[in-house]
Design an enzyme around this catalytic site. Structure first.
Site, short mmCIF file in Angstrom:
data_model
loop_
_atom_site.label_atom_id
_atom_site.label_comp_id
_atom_site.label_asym_id
_atom_site.label_seq_id
_atom_site.Cartn_x
_atom_site.Cartn_y
_atom_site.Cartn_z
N ASP A 1 -6.11 -6.90 4.75
CA ASP A 1 -7.43 -6.30 4.10
C ASP A 1 -8.00 -7.56 3.33
O ASP A 1 -9.30 -7.26 3.42
CB ASP A 1 -6.57 -5.49 2.58
N ASP B 1 -12.28 -8.77 5.02
CA ASP B 1 -13.63 -8.94 4.64
C ASP B 1 -14.30 -10.43 4.40
O ASP B 1 -15.32 -10.34 4.71
CB ASP B 1 -13.47 -8.50 2.88
N ASP C 1 -3.65 -18.58 2.37
CA ASP C 1 -4.86 -19.58 1.80
C ASP C 1 -5.29 -20.39 3.05
O ASP C 1 -6.56 -20.76 2.88
CB ASP C 1 -4.16 -20.40 0.63
N LYS D 1 2.75 -15.99 4.13
CA LYS D 1 2.92 -16.90 2.88
C LYS D 1 4.60 -17.09 2.75
O LYS D 1 5.06 -16.72 1.94
CB LYS D 1 2.44 -16.31 1.76
N TYR E 1 0.65 -1.25 0.09
CA TYR E 1 0.05 -0.23 0.00
C TYR E 1 0.83 1.34 -0.16
O TYR E 1 0.19 2.36 -0.13
CB TYR E 1 -0.78 0.12 1.19
#
Length: 358
Positions: free
Chosen positions: A247, A251, A223, A190, A138
């Site tokens: 982020d 959600d 994941d 990850k 970002y």
């Protein structure tokens, strides 16, 4: 009055002003109940201001915002403004300029709210995501070469500093300890692919963990986190992760707790000014219809008061939200609540006014 706080209010776009009005109503009610004073200063920033002036966040506004005790944001996003302009120029600029390096997202299913996850209830879905909020992808590092040609190259660089990573991780450990539930902190990353960035995250995580022997630690790839949030959300207590992964998974968290209409978040600088907001967007198609759910904006005021140390007032707001979601609303979706936006705010306010002191 024992204390006085100055709150900067940015109602923003679309339904933002409608839900913010209900949050302020609740704040005023709980402040009176708990004997402190709130002073609100409104700033008309957002899509309409940008269309009229070409300004997004004028420099002269930053100083009074920085001097406030908290910022209360409604929503950013206007159908006549290209996506990304307001989000980068207002939301991200506030996060970066005020070094709000923690994005705090409670994921909590309340009684009476439906989750899309079969056979899971409020006892299963109650965790918090601590997202690093000022680094990663970002920061806008990168560029394009030979733009618009067949040989175009686009590079976006994720920036992770030891300082930024460690302070986020340390905040997560402290938060997990103070939350005092499962006392388990999960690092989401990850490491098998992002072998530079998440090597830093993993090393910092386990080094800081040595200072918190009372906190259980574990790690999962992003994941796998998404999979287990759906299959076994009860496994999680506090999750800490970087900006992009945070982020995404927050959600997903909003959906399993019942939807964007009841999900609130905080952008926190523990040593400076913090900003509180509903997670959902500006929902322009619902603007002015008084059918949008204000619970997320009301819950954002709970996070605000918790961060400012007004724990009794914050608890009153949460208890009001719990009561309204359990006993009053037919549904949490826009237009299906059985009440107008204003009436939902009234229900929470009435609970606070009539509640017995904690």
């Amino acid at each position: 009055m024992s204390k006085e706080y100055n709150i900067a209010v940015i109602p923003g776009d679309g339904t933002g002003p409608e839900v913010v009005a209900e949050g302020i109503k609740v704040l005023n009610s709980v402040a009176e109940k708990c004997d402190f004073k709130l002073n609100f200063t409104h700033y008309g920033l957002g899509g309409e201001h940008y269309k009229a002036t070409g300004e997004i966040l004028p420099e002269e506004v930053l100083e009074p915002l920085a001097a406030s005790d908290a910022i209360y944001l409604g929503a950013i996003g206007h159908p006549d403004v290209k996506p990304g302009i307001l989000e980068k120029g207002l939301l991200l600029k506030l996060r970066f300029d005020f070094d709000q390096y923690i994005n705090l997202r409670p994921v909590k299913l309340y009684e009476g709210v439906m989750t899309p996850i079969k056979d899971k209830g409020p006892e299963d879905i109650d965790f918090v995501v601590v997202r690093e909020n000022t680094e990663g992808l970002y920061v806008g590092a990168g560029g394009c070469l030979k733009r618009g040609t067949a040989d175009e190259v686009a590079v976006q660089t994720s920036i992770n500093t030891r300082k930024g990573v460690e302070r986020c991780i340390r905040y997560a450990f402290e938060f997990c300890r103070n939350r005092n539930k499962q006392k388990k902190l999960t690092l989401c990353g990850k490491t098998n692919v992002l072998t530079f960035a998440f090597d830093l995250w993993e090393r910092a995580f386990y080094e800081v963990a040595q200072e918190y022997p009372d906190i259980e630690t574990d790690y999962a790839h992003v994941d796998a986190i998404c999979m287990w949030m759906v299959k076994n959300p009860e496994w999680f207590d506090v999750i800490v992760t970087d900006n992009m992964f945070g982020d995404i998974i927050t959600d997903l968290g909003a959906m399993i707790q019942g939807g964007m209409g009841i999900a609130a978040g905080a952008n926190i600088n523990p040593e400076g000014v913090s900003m509180f907001e509903p997670i959902g967007g500006s929902a322009p198609k619902y603007t002015g219809r008084q059918i949008i759910n204000p619970i997320a904006a009301i819950s954002a005021t709970q996070l605000m008061l918790e961060t400012m140390g007004e724990l009794k007032a914050a608890s009153l707001i949460e208890q009001g939200v719990i009561k309204v979601l359990r006993d009053d609303l037919k549904d949490v979706a826009a237009g299906k609540m059985g009440y107008t936006t204003q009436e939902v705010g009234d229900l929470v306010t009435d609970y606070i006014k009539t509640s017995i002191d904690l």
